[in-house]
Scaffold this motif. Sequence first.
Motif, PDB file in Angstrom:
ATOM      1  N   ALA A   1     -14.419  -7.029   3.891  1.00  0.00           N
ATOM      2  CA  ALA A   1     -13.966  -8.395   3.131  1.00  0.00           C
ATOM      3  C   ALA A   1     -12.946  -8.195   3.332  1.00  0.00           C
ATOM      4  O   ALA A   1     -12.137 -10.130   3.548  1.00  0.00           O
ATOM      5  N   ASN A   2     -11.671  -8.096   4.094  1.00  0.00           N
ATOM      6  CA  ASN A   2     -10.500  -8.771   4.597  1.00  0.00           C
ATOM      7  C   ASN A   2     -10.690  -9.118   6.147  1.00  0.00           C
ATOM      8  O   ASN A   2      -9.749  -9.655   6.577  1.00  0.00           O
ATOM      9  N   ILE A   3     -11.754  -9.032   6.490  1.00  0.00           N
ATOM     10  CA  ILE A   3     -11.947  -9.685   7.779  1.00  0.00           C
ATOM     11  C   ILE A   3     -12.459 -10.917   7.670  1.00  0.00           C
ATOM     12  O   ILE A   3     -13.584 -10.875   6.813  1.00  0.00           O
TER      13      ILE A   3
ATOM     14  N   LEU B   1      -9.604   0.198  -4.026  1.00  0.00           N
ATOM     15  CA  LEU B   1     -10.159   0.238  -5.222  1.00  0.00           C
ATOM     16  C   LEU B   1     -11.149   0.910  -5.369  1.00  0.00           C
ATOM     17  O   LEU B   1     -11.222   2.388  -6.793  1.00  0.00           O
ATOM     18  N   PHE B   2     -12.392   1.495  -4.746  1.00  0.00           N
ATOM     19  CA  PHE B   2     -13.166   2.042  -5.040  1.00  0.00           C
ATOM     20  C   PHE B   2     -13.118   3.824  -4.327  1.00  0.00           C
ATOM     21  O   PHE B   2     -14.651   4.660  -4.103  1.00  0.00           O
ATOM     22  N   ARG B   3     -12.359   4.166  -3.938  1.00  0.00           N
ATOM     23  CA  ARG B   3     -12.029   5.177  -2.804  1.00  0.00           C
ATOM     24  C   ARG B   3     -11.725   6.428  -4.153  1.00  0.00           C
ATOM     25  O   ARG B   3     -11.055   6.411  -4.957  1.00  0.00           O
ATOM     26  N   ASP B   4     -12.378   7.694  -3.524  1.00  0.00           N
ATOM     27  CA  ASP B   4     -11.931   8.775  -4.450  1.00  0.00           C
ATOM     28  C   ASP B   4     -10.704   9.044  -4.483  1.00  0.00           C
ATOM     29  O   ASP B   4     -10.260   8.926  -6.344  1.00  0.00           O
ATOM     30  N   ARG B   5      -9.729   8.561  -3.757  1.00  0.00           N
ATOM     31  CA  ARG B   5      -8.617   9.080  -3.610  1.00  0.00           C
ATOM     32  C   ARG B   5      -7.546   8.122  -3.320  1.00  0.00           C
ATOM     33  O   ARG B   5      -6.547   7.957  -1.902  1.00  0.00           O
ATOM     34  N   PRO B   6      -7.538   6.607  -4.765  1.00  0.00           N
ATOM     35  CA  PRO B   6      -6.912   6.218  -3.825  1.00  0.00           C
ATOM     36  C   PRO B   6      -5.122   5.917  -4.073  1.00  0.00           C
ATOM     37  O   PRO B   6      -4.766   6.979  -4.943  1.00  0.00           O
ATOM     38  N   GLY B   7      -4.838   4.618  -2.774  1.00  0.00           N
ATOM     39  CA  GLY B   7      -2.844   5.256  -3.341  1.00  0.00           C
ATOM     40  C   GLY B   7      -2.189   4.045  -4.369  1.00  0.00           C
ATOM     41  O   GLY B   7      -2.936   3.155  -4.499  1.00  0.00           O
ATOM     42  N   PHE B   8      -1.324   4.160  -4.623  1.00  0.00           N
ATOM     43  CA  PHE B   8      -0.909   3.557  -5.398  1.00  0.00           C
ATOM     44  C   PHE B   8       0.530   2.469  -5.097  1.00  0.00           C
ATOM     45  O   PHE B   8       0.817   2.625  -4.199  1.00  0.00           O
ATOM     46  N   TRP B   9      -0.090   1.367  -5.498  1.00  0.00           N
ATOM     47  CA  TRP B   9       0.861   0.725  -5.422  1.00  0.00           C
ATOM     48  C   TRP B   9       2.298   0.634  -5.944  1.00  0.00           C
ATOM     49  O   TRP B   9       1.822   0.861  -6.910  1.00  0.00           O
TER      50      TRP B   9
ATOM     51  N   LEU C   1      -3.753  -6.937  -3.152  1.00  0.00           N
ATOM     52  CA  LEU C   1      -5.113  -8.020  -2.687  1.00  0.00           C
ATOM     53  C   LEU C   1      -5.688  -6.669  -1.037  1.00  0.00           C
ATOM     54  O   LEU C   1      -6.679  -6.284  -1.847  1.00  0.00           O
ATOM     55  N   ALA C   2      -4.796  -6.818  -0.315  1.00  0.00           N
ATOM     56  CA  ALA C   2      -5.382  -6.043   0.931  1.00  0.00           C
ATOM     57  C   ALA C   2      -5.583  -4.538  -0.062  1.00  0.00           C
ATOM     58  O   ALA C   2      -5.992  -3.821   0.699  1.00  0.00           O
TER      59      ALA C   2
END
Length: 368
Positions: free
Chosen positions: A9-11, A272-280, A265-266
């Motif tokens: 989506a970011n492309i 958002l939909f990852r099993d183990r999302p990274g945190f901002w 947003l990037a």
Amino acid sequence: MLHLLLGRANIDRTATVLARMTRPESGEKRYLIVPEQASHEAERALCAAGGDRVSTYAEVLSFTRLASRVFAQWGGTARQSLDAGGRILLLSAALKEVSSQLTVYAKPSRKPAFLTRMLATIDELKSCRILPEALAQAGEGEEKLRDLAIIYGAYDALTARVAADPRDRLTRLAQALEESGWAAGKEFYVSGFTDFTPQERRVLAALLEGGEVTVSLLCDRAEKGDPLFDPARRTVHQLVELSRRAGQESEVEYLTARRPQPAELAHLEENLFRDRPGFWPEEPEKIELFRADSPRSEVEWAAARLRALAVEGFRFRDLAVAARDFEPYRPLVETIFPQYGLPVFTSAMTDILEKPVLAVVAAALDVQ
């Protein structure tokens, strides 16, 4: 030749497609095929990318408008097509013709609500290119499928005599393309779709026989990748197989040019939909989170926020409201937004039988 352009989506896939459509070195006629509801915005974007003379060599079409263009040159526009009301009436006539042959649907076929459900089923069968004969063969020993095949066949027979069913338009388009060679020497760019119905895939196969086809898809990889993109990955495999059957080569290109967007947003798009999302790691500036007590307070907050953005100088056409399921919010939005001076348009389909004239006709047909 089939070209597949893949990117997340970011492309900015649209910018890539428009840049290739408006390149000066090619003299072929070029067409951008987009979903019906996206045609206006696509035309604006094409004009902005190509300048004043872009209409001399490039054009935006939907699948239905492509059909009109081909029929205008190779025949097919003279035949009348049914409108929504005409389809209802013709299906009712078809049911009367075969009512004595039905078992499971003998009684429901006399009810107006059954007509709309049956038309929806016929639409699905047509989009999947399933003929009445194939349905009857698959339904041997199954009374419900047998009844459906009988009704479907009677309806098709009536449309052949009276007027064309608009759901057959793409099937007729594919036949015209295969017989006329209209696509020869032309370039086709397809953007804005997540998948294609069997009818649409047959049209793409016919375009491939004579022209160059480029399809842009929201997908990370053609092979194994993020499960979020599995539906798009299936579409990639379907198109590659379609190209192989048409005797054409195919190639996959992974786009890397990212569109300008805030870092928050990037990060959200990637996690958002990852099993183990990274945190901002810090407080986001471009994303707000509001916890409402009720849907009404949620809509009121959104209206107030939109009004504040408009006062800051944002244009109303650049503001949008999205929801996972918009139906519960529709009456609230249509009531509250005008109170805040916000022009709002909601796109929705209504039941044809809710129209006064058609309701009277359907009631008359239901008389025993």
